[in-house]
Scaffold this active site. Structure first.
Site, PDB file in Angstrom:
ATOM      1  N   LYS A  22       0.831  -1.214   0.000  1.00 39.84           N
ATOM      2  CA  LYS A  22       0.000   0.000   0.000  1.00 39.84           C
ATOM      3  C   LYS A  22       0.866   1.265   0.000  1.00 39.84           C
ATOM      4  O   LYS A  22       0.668   2.162  -0.823  1.00 39.84           O
ATOM      5  CB  LYS A  22      -0.897   0.007   1.240  1.00 39.84           C
ATOM      6  CG  LYS A  22      -1.529   1.353   1.510  1.00 39.84           C
ATOM      7  CD  LYS A  22      -1.939   1.482   2.969  1.00 39.84           C
ATOM      8  CE  LYS A  22      -2.345   2.872   3.324  1.00 39.84           C
ATOM      9  NZ  LYS A  22      -1.296   3.666   3.968  1.00 39.84           N
ATOM     10  N   ASN A  23       1.820   1.326   0.921  1.00 45.92           N
ATOM     11  CA  ASN A  23       2.563   2.579   1.064  1.00 45.92           C
ATOM     12  C   ASN A  23       3.469   2.866  -0.134  1.00 45.92           C
ATOM     13  O   ASN A  23       3.806   4.024  -0.387  1.00 45.92           O
ATOM     14  CB  ASN A  23       3.364   2.587   2.376  1.00 45.92           C
ATOM     15  CG  ASN A  23       2.464   2.821   3.575  1.00 45.92           C
ATOM     16  OD1 ASN A  23       1.307   3.228   3.428  1.00 45.92           O
ATOM     17  ND2 ASN A  23       2.966   2.548   4.769  1.00 45.92           N
TER      18      ASN A  23
HETATM   19  C1  UD1 Z   1       4.467   6.792   6.669  1.00 46.31           C
HETATM   20  C2  UD1 Z   1       3.458   5.693   6.400  1.00 46.31           C
HETATM   21  C3  UD1 Z   1       2.794   5.295   7.705  1.00 46.31           C
HETATM   22  C4  UD1 Z   1       3.838   4.953   8.762  1.00 46.31           C
HETATM   23  C5  UD1 Z   1       4.878   6.051   8.884  1.00 46.31           C
HETATM   24  C6  UD1 Z   1       6.041   5.688   9.807  1.00 46.31           C
HETATM   25  C7  UD1 Z   1       2.672   6.130   4.140  1.00 46.31           C
HETATM   26  C8  UD1 Z   1       1.530   6.564   3.285  1.00 46.31           C
HETATM   27  N1  UD1 Z   1       2.458   6.175   5.476  1.00 46.31           N
HETATM   28  O1  UD1 Z   1       3.734   7.910   7.168  1.00 46.31           O
HETATM   29  O2  UD1 Z   1       1.970   4.165   7.442  1.00 46.31           O
HETATM   30  O3  UD1 Z   1       3.176   4.813  10.008  1.00 46.31           O
HETATM   31  O4  UD1 Z   1       5.434   6.351   7.595  1.00 46.31           O
HETATM   32  O5  UD1 Z   1       6.691   4.549   9.332  1.00 46.31           O
HETATM   33  O6  UD1 Z   1       3.715   5.713   3.657  1.00 46.31           O
HETATM   34  N2  UD1 Z   1       7.376  14.246  11.009  1.00 46.31           N
HETATM   35  C9  UD1 Z   1       7.662  15.578  11.268  1.00 46.31           C
HETATM   36  N3  UD1 Z   1       7.694  16.452  10.215  1.00 46.31           N
HETATM   37  C10 UD1 Z   1       7.442  16.062   8.927  1.00 46.31           C
HETATM   38  C11 UD1 Z   1       7.151  14.703   8.684  1.00 46.31           C
HETATM   39  C12 UD1 Z   1       7.125  13.828   9.743  1.00 46.31           C
HETATM   40  O7  UD1 Z   1       7.889  15.959  12.405  1.00 46.31           O
HETATM   41  O8  UD1 Z   1       7.489  16.910   8.033  1.00 46.31           O
HETATM   42  C13 UD1 Z   1       7.355  13.268  12.119  1.00 46.31           C
HETATM   43  C14 UD1 Z   1       5.961  12.651  12.345  1.00 46.31           C
HETATM   44  O9  UD1 Z   1       5.196  13.423  13.221  1.00 46.31           O
HETATM   45  C15 UD1 Z   1       6.311  11.292  12.917  1.00 46.31           C
HETATM   46  C16 UD1 Z   1       7.662  10.954  12.241  1.00 46.31           C
HETATM   47  O10 UD1 Z   1       8.170  12.178  11.751  1.00 46.31           O
HETATM   48  O11 UD1 Z   1       6.521  11.370  14.295  1.00 46.31           O
HETATM   49  C17 UD1 Z   1       7.553   9.978  11.100  1.00 46.31           C
HETATM   50  O12 UD1 Z   1       6.615  10.444  10.153  1.00 46.31           O
HETATM   51  P1  UD1 Z   1       6.688  10.014   8.624  1.00 46.31           P
HETATM   52  O13 UD1 Z   1       7.768   9.000   8.440  1.00 46.31           O
HETATM   53  O14 UD1 Z   1       6.715  11.248   7.793  1.00 46.31           O
HETATM   54  O15 UD1 Z   1       5.288   9.298   8.429  1.00 46.31           O
HETATM   55  P2  UD1 Z   1       4.378   9.346   7.149  1.00 46.31           P
HETATM   56  O16 UD1 Z   1       5.223   9.453   5.929  1.00 46.31           O
HETATM   57  O17 UD1 Z   1       3.265  10.331   7.356  1.00 46.31           O
END
Ligand code: UD1
Length: 420
Positions: A22-23
């Site tokens: 999915k991701n």
């Molecule tokens: C993706 C996955 C999700 C998974 C997550 C962590 C997809 C569609 N979703 O979510 O299923 O749970 O990775 O493996 O692929 N953060 C910031 N600033 C940002 C971006 C993120 O502070 O600009 C923080 C978030 O709050 C979180 C951490 O970084 O604590 C990880 O987030 P991230 O890896 O970006 O998750 P997603 O890409 O949203």
């Protein structure tokens, strides 16, 4: 409203074939916007997040031919719009990848705020930092994110946080930029490698995906004209591995990549269950006795994935002894524990940690999926619980698992989807 009725307990036995990730799929689909031509994507999971991604691409001018349930051909020669409305983007998180892709291809993107599972604050500051470093202007107002640039120029970007989404989004924005972009402190998840492999197959020049430094040499255009098969879903595979352990079952998990499952394999073995890596793509898991307690800390890949934390929580709720899970990625990822407690589990969630005092067995109750992976966890709980469990809020589960009840039914689970 639909619900699942699960009658347990049942030890799961048999073979299950893993679908495309999915991701990866929800990033590869927006990535097709970078192609000035046609591409075919195989092994696409048949899930609602993919359907909505295709609808958005069509609304932007892409022409999609559905070859079968798991394959589409996309023609993105003509992109007629750079606007993705909120009613579509709010349905899932990965809609934010439209920003990187449209910005790179059209130098403009206006995308409604992304939705997705409610796991706590989900900031996108690192995405924006990357776009701005490449020369874009980004504005967030009235529920929309608008990004535009005269030119995108490659540069060095250091991510303050290891973020899957920001790594992929900045990679997408850099593909057609002038010069070389270097993303440092990049996330290393298998689907980041998959998106890079897809883009390279279509004509991009990306090196180092899967390490913490990714180098993108900008190209003038992506000709496409190729076929790509989405990587197997390691979270779906891990879900079945943990369902096997929770139910004291015996499963052959087919068409997965065992390397991607090492963090969960290590914990399953630590709990006293068995994992045999047959050939790198098929895994035999079996569990003859009550698992012993283990402690888990979720971390970016190759650490234990947060997306398997709730499913692991079900295993630990009936393990021998007390286990602790420390959730280091998402602040609200223990909502499922209240549902498991309705089923007789003894879990105390406090901030980033939850304490699982293992009980002998769970018992049936009506429970509500609070998000996608919580939903998968509740299905596993229903399979191992005594009596008839009802699982509600299936729209969360349908976003990310293809034919989930059919797959579990083939393994012996007594599970039906009914309309209330
Ligand atoms: C993706 C996955 C999700 C998974 C997550 C962590 C997809 C569609 N979703 O979510 O299923 O749970 O990775 O493996 O692929 N953060 C910031 N600033 C940002 C971006 C993120 O502070 O600009 C923080 C978030 O709050 C979180 C951490 O970084 O604590 C990880 O987030 P991230 O890896 O970006 O998750 P997603 O890409 O949203």
């Amino acid at each position: 409203m639909e619900k699942l009725i699960i009658t347990g307990p049942t030890p799961l036995k048999g073979e299950v074939k893993i679908s495309g990730a999915k991701n990866a799929a929800v990033a590869i689909l927006p990535a097709t916007l970078l192609i000035d031509g046609i591409c075919t994507i195989d092994n696409l999971p048949n899930i609602s997040d993919v359907k909505i991604s295709c609808n958005i691409l069509e609304s932007l001018g892409a022409k999609i031919t559905r070859n079968n349930e798991n394959s589409i051909t996309i023609d993105t020669t003509n992109i007629s719009s750079t606007f993705a409305p909120l009613d579509m983007t709010s349905k899932f998180r990965a809609s934010y990848y439209l920003i990187g892709s449209l910005l790179s291809r059209c130098k403009h993107a206006q995308v409604g705020m992304p939705g997705g599972c409610k796991l706590g604050a989900r900031p996108i500051d690192q995405h924006i930092k990357g776009f701005e470093a490449l020369g874009a202007t980004v504005d967030i107002s009235s529920g929309k994110i608008t990004a535009s640039a005269d030119d995108l120029i490659g540069t060095s970007i250091y991510m303050d946080i290891v973020s899957v989404g920001a790594t992929i989004n900045v990679m997408l924005a850099s593909v057609l930029a002038k010069g070389t972009t270097i993303i440092e402190n990049a996330a290393k998840e298998p689907h980041i490698v998959d998106v890079a492999n897809f883009l390279n197959t279509m004509g991009a020049d990306i090196r180092g995906a899967g390490t913490d430094v990714i180098k993108i040499n900008g190209v003038e255009k992506l000709p496409g004209n190729s076929t790509y098969s989405v990587v197997p879903d390691q979270i779906e595979a891990g879900t079945f591995m943990l369902a096997c352990v929770a139910s004291r079952g015996d499963l052959l998990i087919k068409k997965c990549i065992s390397k991607h499952l090492e963090p969960v394999t290590a914990k399953i073995v630590e709990m006293g269950a068995n994992v045999e890596d047959i050939d790198g793509e098929n895994i035999h898991v079996w569990c003859d006795a009550r698992p012993t307690n283990v402690n888990i800390k979720t971390l970016p890949y190759p650490g234990f994935p947060t997306d398997l934390q709730p499913q692991m929580g079900v295993v630990l709720s009936t393990a021998n002894g007390t286990s602790i899970i420390n959730e280091s990625i998402w602040e609200s990822r223990f909502q499922y524990t209240a549902e498991l407690n309705k089923m007789g589990a003894k879990i105390t969630a406090q901030g980033k940690s939850a304490f699982f005092e293992g009980v002998e067995k769970l018992s049936a109750a009506p429970v509500y999926a609070t998000d996608l992976r919580a939903g998968a966890a509740l299905i596993i709980a229903g399979i191992i619980a005594e009596g008839q469990t009802e699982v509600y809020n299936l729209e969360h589960i349908d976003r990310g698992y293809e034919n989930i009840e059919e797959k579990f039914r083939k393994l012996g689970a007594k599970i039906e989807r009914v309309e209330e």
